[in-house]
Design a protein around this motif. Structure first.
Motif, PDB file in Angstrom:
ATOM      1  N   THR A  56       0.859  -1.175   0.000  1.00  0.00           N
ATOM      2  CA  THR A  56       0.000   0.000   0.000  1.00  0.00           C
ATOM      3  C   THR A  56       0.902   1.233   0.000  1.00  0.00           C
ATOM      4  O   THR A  56       2.106   1.133   0.306  1.00  0.00           O
ATOM      5  N   PRO A  57       0.374   2.405  -0.322  1.00  0.00           N
ATOM      6  CA  PRO A  57       1.198   3.623  -0.237  1.00  0.00           C
ATOM      7  C   PRO A  57       1.802   3.818   1.152  1.00  0.00           C
ATOM      8  O   PRO A  57       2.955   4.250   1.273  1.00  0.00           O
ATOM      9  N   GLU A  58       1.037   3.503   2.192  1.00  0.00           N
ATOM     10  CA  GLU A  58       1.562   3.642   3.550  1.00  0.00           C
ATOM     11  C   GLU A  58       2.747   2.703   3.785  1.00  0.00           C
ATOM     12  O   GLU A  58       3.776   3.114   4.362  1.00  0.00           O
ATOM     13  N   GLN A  59       2.619   1.461   3.339  1.00  0.00           N
ATOM     14  CA  GLN A  59       3.720   0.503   3.494  1.00  0.00           C
ATOM     15  C   GLN A  59       4.940   0.924   2.678  1.00  0.00           C
ATOM     16  O   GLN A  59       6.080   0.787   3.133  1.00  0.00           O
ATOM     17  N   PHE A  60       4.684   1.445   1.489  1.00  0.00           N
ATOM     18  CA  PHE A  60       5.785   1.906   0.649  1.00  0.00           C
ATOM     19  C   PHE A  60       6.530   3.047   1.343  1.00  0.00           C
ATOM     20  O   PHE A  60       7.771   3.072   1.369  1.00  0.00           O
ATOM     21  N   CYS A  61       5.800   4.009   1.892  1.00  0.00           N
ATOM     22  CA  CYS A  61       6.424   5.156   2.562  1.00  0.00           C
ATOM     23  C   CYS A  61       7.222   4.702   3.783  1.00  0.00           C
ATOM     24  O   CYS A  61       8.300   5.248   4.060  1.00  0.00           O
ATOM     25  N   GLU A  62       6.717   3.727   4.508  1.00  0.00           N
ATOM     26  CA  GLU A  62       7.448   3.204   5.661  1.00  0.00           C
ATOM     27  C   GLU A  62       8.754   2.552   5.226  1.00  0.00           C
ATOM     28  O   GLU A  62       9.808   2.778   5.822  1.00  0.00           O
ATOM     29  N   ALA A  63       8.693   1.750   4.172  1.00  0.00           N
ATOM     30  CA  ALA A  63       9.888   1.069   3.690  1.00  0.00           C
ATOM     31  C   ALA A  63      10.903   2.042   3.122  1.00  0.00           C
ATOM     32  O   ALA A  63      12.115   1.909   3.338  1.00  0.00           O
ATOM     33  N   LEU A  64      10.428   3.055   2.399  1.00  0.00           N
ATOM     34  CA  LEU A  64      11.335   4.035   1.812  1.00  0.00           C
ATOM     35  C   LEU A  64      11.990   4.889   2.895  1.00  0.00           C
ATOM     36  O   LEU A  64      13.180   5.211   2.808  1.00  0.00           O
ATOM     37  N   THR A  65      11.230   5.201   3.946  1.00  0.00           N
ATOM     38  CA  THR A  65      11.794   5.964   5.058  1.00  0.00           C
ATOM     39  C   THR A  65      12.880   5.158   5.758  1.00  0.00           C
ATOM     40  O   THR A  65      13.951   5.686   6.086  1.00  0.00           O
ATOM     41  N   ALA A  66      12.615   3.878   5.998  1.00  0.00           N
ATOM     42  CA  ALA A  66      13.616   3.029   6.647  1.00  0.00           C
ATOM     43  C   ALA A  66      14.881   2.953   5.821  1.00  0.00           C
ATOM     44  O   ALA A  66      16.008   3.030   6.352  1.00  0.00           O
ATOM     45  N   ALA A  67      14.739   2.826   4.499  1.00  0.00           N
ATOM     46  CA  ALA A  67      15.912   2.766   3.620  1.00  0.00           C
ATOM     47  C   ALA A  67      16.673   4.093   3.628  1.00  0.00           C
ATOM     48  O   ALA A  67      17.911   4.120   3.633  1.00  0.00           O
ATOM     49  N   ALA A  68      15.940   5.208   3.637  1.00  0.00           N
ATOM     50  CA  ALA A  68      16.576   6.520   3.599  1.00  0.00           C
ATOM     51  C   ALA A  68      17.331   6.822   4.883  1.00  0.00           C
ATOM     52  O   ALA A  68      18.339   7.566   4.856  1.00  0.00           O
ATOM     53  N   GLN A  69      16.876   6.294   5.986  1.00  0.00           N
ATOM     54  CA  GLN A  69      17.471   6.617   7.271  1.00  0.00           C
ATOM     55  C   GLN A  69      18.528   5.635   7.727  1.00  0.00           C
ATOM     56  O   GLN A  69      19.115   5.796   8.802  1.00  0.00           O
ATOM     57  N   GLU A  70      18.803   4.605   6.919  1.00  0.00           N
ATOM     58  CA  GLU A  70      19.862   3.666   7.284  1.00  0.00           C
ATOM     59  C   GLU A  70      21.219   4.363   7.227  1.00  0.00           C
ATOM     60  O   GLU A  70      21.484   5.121   6.303  1.00  0.00           O
TER      61      GLU A  70
END
Length: 445
Positions: A431-445
């Motif tokens: 879902t868009p929400e799941q995508f945003c969560e995953a992208l945020t996690a990747a960006a903040q690694e």
């Protein structure tokens, strides 16, 4: 014939002869090598100032077709007084070359470099750049041609540290009027209306390589949402790492709806060439891209299935959004140049900001100059290329400019996890929400 036509003819003639030719660069041991020759001027001896400039817009680079002749025109105008010699600097090593010269205090009299963070952290922070404020203020007609967003960005602590832009080359979209012929301008539509107007027609999407065509649509979607432009503009300097916000969730929802309704069948894992080929073979009706592909559209080499480039129309995005990033440092000059080199640099800056040169640039490379009144000769030449005319004239005072998505996230994220995660958004697994969560996690690694 007016000067702009002469310039255009010169560009076209040189372009025909240019392929594969390298330009003389003089002594390449230093980017600011200066030589002087004695010439006669009104009965007095004067010295010609010669500077060498490393530039990636040389050799086989596509930008050389316009830039090399432009430098030759400058040299001709100031013959006996100023001369610029070009040193070929391949684009993949040009930034490192400029950084090395900066560390050696050997920056050329004028230069371009794409690393804005380095410009701020090193050149601006250490007062390495000439303040152009007085130069600009003394030339009100030239000043009026600058794009205000660019002026604002280039102004740091009251100093203008780089020459503001006069031309934007916004990315828009191309549509095949043989497949899709809307009854009103795309810029007058919302994204929902655009999808409805497309019907069964498809957009040339791709998920690989940063999802270039997808990323353009995404940026345009964000630019049309409340607060989207401000978030994207801020992201140019401070890369975005948090996508768990209502803005991004809404943007990725609209994007996923576009995938479902109008996404091309082969998008997952497709690179740009795959996406473009679907457009050139009548499999898709829309190709998001920049003005640099105009000549490609008219080249029948890769046409298939009855495609005709003459059917293609250029336009910008729903909600009257165009993708352009005026927040860049373009031409700069180092501080503390010898007076004669400083005068040459100022003369060059003024030369490339002349209306005739601006118009010639647009004819050669596309784009729009919102703050000049186009000449009749320019408009006549422009009318000979309908796509160039589309992109130059479909901008209005209400157009919203938004940076590209690749400008506001780290490059490694764009070509890495963003690319990987797009597959899950495209096929509906996220879902868009799941995508945003995953992208945020990747960006903040």
């Amino acid at each position: 014939m007016k000067r702009v036509l002469s310039i255009v003819l010169a560009v076209l003639m040189i372009a025909a002869l240019f392929t594969g030719c390298n330009q003389p660069g003089g002594d390449t041991s230093s980017a600011t090598t200066e030589s002087k020759t004695e010439t006669e001027s009104q009965g007095e001896q004067v010295e010609e100032t010669v500077v060498t400039i490393p530039s990636y817009r040389t050799g086989e680079d596509v930008g050389a077709v316009f830039f090399v002749p432009q430098v030759e025109r400058f040299n001709e105008k100031y013959k006996g007084k100023y001369r610029i010699e070009l040193e070929e600097s391949p684009s993949n090593t040009h930034t490192d070359r400029i950084k090395q010269l900066a560390l050696q205090d050997k920056l050329p009299a004028v230069f371009q470099v794409s690393d804005s963070a380095w410009v701020e952290d090193y050149l601006i922070a250490n007062n390495k750049l000439q303040d152009l404020s007085e130069f600009i203020e003394a030339r009100p007609e030239m000043k009026a041609r600058f794009i205000q967003d660019s002026v604002d960005f280039c102004t740091k602590d009251g100093k203008v540290v780089a020459l503001p832009l006069t031309v934007l080359r916004p990315n828009g979209l191309y549509y095949n009027s043989a497949l899709f012929n809307p009854d009103k301008a795309i810029t007058e539509m919302t994204w929902e209306e655009f999808s409805e107007a497309l019907g069964e027609n498809k957009i040339a999407y791709q998920t690989a390589e940063g999802g270039w065509t997808i990323s353009l649509v995404l940026a345009a979607i964000i630019g049309g949402l409340d607060g989207g432009v401000e978030v994207m503009q801020a992201g140019v300097s401070e890369k975005i790492t948090d996508f768990n916000t209502p803005l991004f969730i809404e943007a990725f929802t609209i994007l996923q709806d576009s995938f479902k309704a109008n996404g091309s069948a082969n998008a997952i894992g497709a690179v740009y060439t795959d996406a473009a080929n679907t457009f050139y073979s009548n499999q898709t009706a829309i190709l998001p891209d920049g003005p640099w592909i105009i000549s490609k559209v008219y080249d029948d080499t890769d046409w298939a299935n009855g495609f005709d480039g003459n059917d293609v129309v250029g336009d910008y995005y729903p909600n009257n959004v165009a993708i352009a990033n005026p927040q860049v440092y373009d031409w700069m000059m180092p501080a503390n140049l010898p007076e004669n080199e400083k005068e040459l640099a100022y003369a060059f800056f003024e030369f490339i900001c002349e209306p005739e040169e601006i118009e010639a640039y647009i004819l050669a490379e596309g784009g729009t100059a919102p703050n000049i009144e186009y000449s009749e000769s320019f408009l006549s030449e422009l009318s000979k290329n309908s796509l160039s005319q589309d992109f130059a004239t479909k901008i209005d005072v209400d157009t919203t400019y938004v940076p590209g998505f690749s400008d506001v996230i780290e490059a490694s994220l764009f070509t890495g996890e963003f690319t990987n995660l797009l597959t899950y958004l495209y096929n509906g697994e996220y879902t868009p929400e799941q995508f945003c969560e995953a992208l945020t996690a990747a960006a903040q690694e």
